[in-house]
Design a protein around this motif. Structure first.
Motif, PDB file in Angstrom:
ATOM      1  N   SER A 189      -5.812  -3.606   2.330  1.00  0.00           N
ATOM      2  CA  SER A 189      -4.977  -4.793   2.168  1.00  0.00           C
ATOM      3  C   SER A 189      -3.972  -4.658   1.031  1.00  0.00           C
ATOM      4  O   SER A 189      -3.027  -5.452   0.938  1.00  0.00           O
ATOM      5  CB  SER A 189      -5.859  -6.027   1.937  1.00  0.00           C
ATOM      6  N   GLU A 190      -4.164  -3.661   0.170  1.00  0.00           N
ATOM      7  CA  GLU A 190      -3.229  -3.471  -0.933  1.00  0.00           C
ATOM      8  C   GLU A 190      -1.901  -2.886  -0.467  1.00  0.00           C
ATOM      9  O   GLU A 190      -0.906  -2.929  -1.190  1.00  0.00           O
ATOM     10  CB  GLU A 190      -3.851  -2.548  -1.990  1.00  0.00           C
ATOM     11  N   ILE A 191      -1.875  -2.331   0.742  1.00  0.00           N
ATOM     12  CA  ILE A 191      -0.638  -1.788   1.308  1.00  0.00           C
ATOM     13  C   ILE A 191       0.080  -2.907   2.049  1.00  0.00           C
ATOM     14  O   ILE A 191      -0.392  -3.387   3.086  1.00  0.00           O
ATOM     15  CB  ILE A 191      -0.924  -0.614   2.264  1.00  0.00           C
ATOM     16  N   GLY A 192       1.203  -3.359   1.521  1.00  0.00           N
ATOM     17  CA  GLY A 192       1.951  -4.434   2.154  1.00  0.00           C
ATOM     18  C   GLY A 192       2.825  -3.928   3.280  1.00  0.00           C
ATOM     19  O   GLY A 192       3.551  -2.931   3.132  1.00  0.00           O
ATOM     20  N   VAL A 193       2.761  -4.596   4.423  1.00  0.00           N
ATOM     21  CA  VAL A 193       3.562  -4.187   5.588  1.00  0.00           C
ATOM     22  C   VAL A 193       4.487  -5.305   6.050  1.00  0.00           C
ATOM     23  O   VAL A 193       5.175  -5.157   7.056  1.00  0.00           O
ATOM     24  CB  VAL A 193       2.646  -3.738   6.745  1.00  0.00           C
ATOM     25  N   GLY A 194       4.494  -6.430   5.356  1.00  0.00           N
ATOM     26  CA  GLY A 194       5.396  -7.524   5.715  1.00  0.00           C
ATOM     27  C   GLY A 194       5.086  -8.095   7.085  1.00  0.00           C
ATOM     28  O   GLY A 194       3.923  -8.326   7.441  1.00  0.00           O
TER      29      GLY A 194
END
Length: 265
Positions: A189-194
């Motif tokens: 969840s720390e990787i933001g994908v918009g």
């Protein structure tokens, strides 16, 4: 029947977990059946409940995972891998998936199942539309198991291009690619994908529809004519003709010839 059965099982799981939360309390709803069982006061109930889940896990893994994986591996290298070896390979490779991390919580397990579904949707779309639309329910079943056939390219009627149906591969990639950002975000969840997370929320439907449209369109523009048959060749027709004998014990050559002609046409 699968949609009906799975919907019923999901309903039972929701009701049981919600009832357990109302009965035993706690910080969160006990979605994990093992957590729910742990609240029972009777040791016998806990034993039989845990035993049923262990038996179900064993049966599902043998029938739905171990045997199916062994079949696929056998098809890849039939000269080296049989069902027993394929199951052993499946068991060894399963450790690479670090299953203990998948089952550490109900949330992780649900994320894994959601990720699993984005690959099943495109596969289902290819299989359904290939059989019902492109092939018009007409398969040459015997050719599926032929290693060589001089009438066609090496590998038989469905050798495609170097053994790969590039139309299906292209359609599969188109169906899976939009869901990858959401899949990455669900794993970390720390990787933001918009906005990339939204296609993943209905990944199965998106993958099924996108893959089906692309596969049908590409197959119509670049048809694989060698894979089309005018008359479906069923396995019972082929093998019945081979095994059937006349009264004097000789094989009916005329009927064999008709079947062979049907297979080639």
């Amino acid at each position: 029947m699968l949609p009906i059965i799975f919907t019923f099982l999901s309903f039972i799981g929701i009701v049981a977990s919600s009832a357990g939360y109302a009965r035993y309390g706690g910080d969160t709803i006990p979605w994990d059946p093992i957590v729910l069982i742990s609240h029972w006061s009777s040791r016998a109930c806990r034993f039989f409940g845990a035993f049923s889940f262990a038996l179900a896990s064993l049966g599902v893994n043998i029938s739905a995972n171990s045997i199916s994986a062994a079949n696929d591996l056998t098809a890849l290298a039939p000269g080296y891998i049989n069902l027993r070896r394929g199951q052993i390979i499946c068991g060894l490779l399963s450790w690479c998936l670090v299953p203990w991390k998948i089952l550490v919580s109900a949330g992780n397990f649900l994320n894994f199942m959601s990720a699993y579904a984005i690959f099943l949707g495109p596969i289902a779309g290819i299989m359904l539309f290939d059989f019902w639309v492109l092939k018009d329910r007409k398969y040459d079943t015997l050719a599926l198991y032929q290693i060589e056939n001089p009438t066609y390219r090496y590998g038989g009627r469905w050798w495609w291009w170097w053994g790969v149906n590039w139309r299906a591969v292209l359609a599969f990639v188109v169906g899976v690619a939009p869901n990858l950002p959401g899949l990455i975000n669900s794993v970390n969840s720390e990787i933001g994908v918009g906005v990339g997370v939204h296609p993943y929320q209905f990944g199965w439907l998106l993958g099924f529809v996108a893959t089906s449209l692309v596969y049908v369109l590409v197959s119509m523009v670049f048809p694989a004519r060698e894979a089309l048959v005018e008359v479906a060749v069923m396995p019972e027709e082929v093998y019945d003709a081979r095994e059937r004998e006349d009264g004097d014990g000789s094989t009916d050559d005329q009927e064999k010839g008709e079947v062979r002609e049907k297979v080639v046409s």
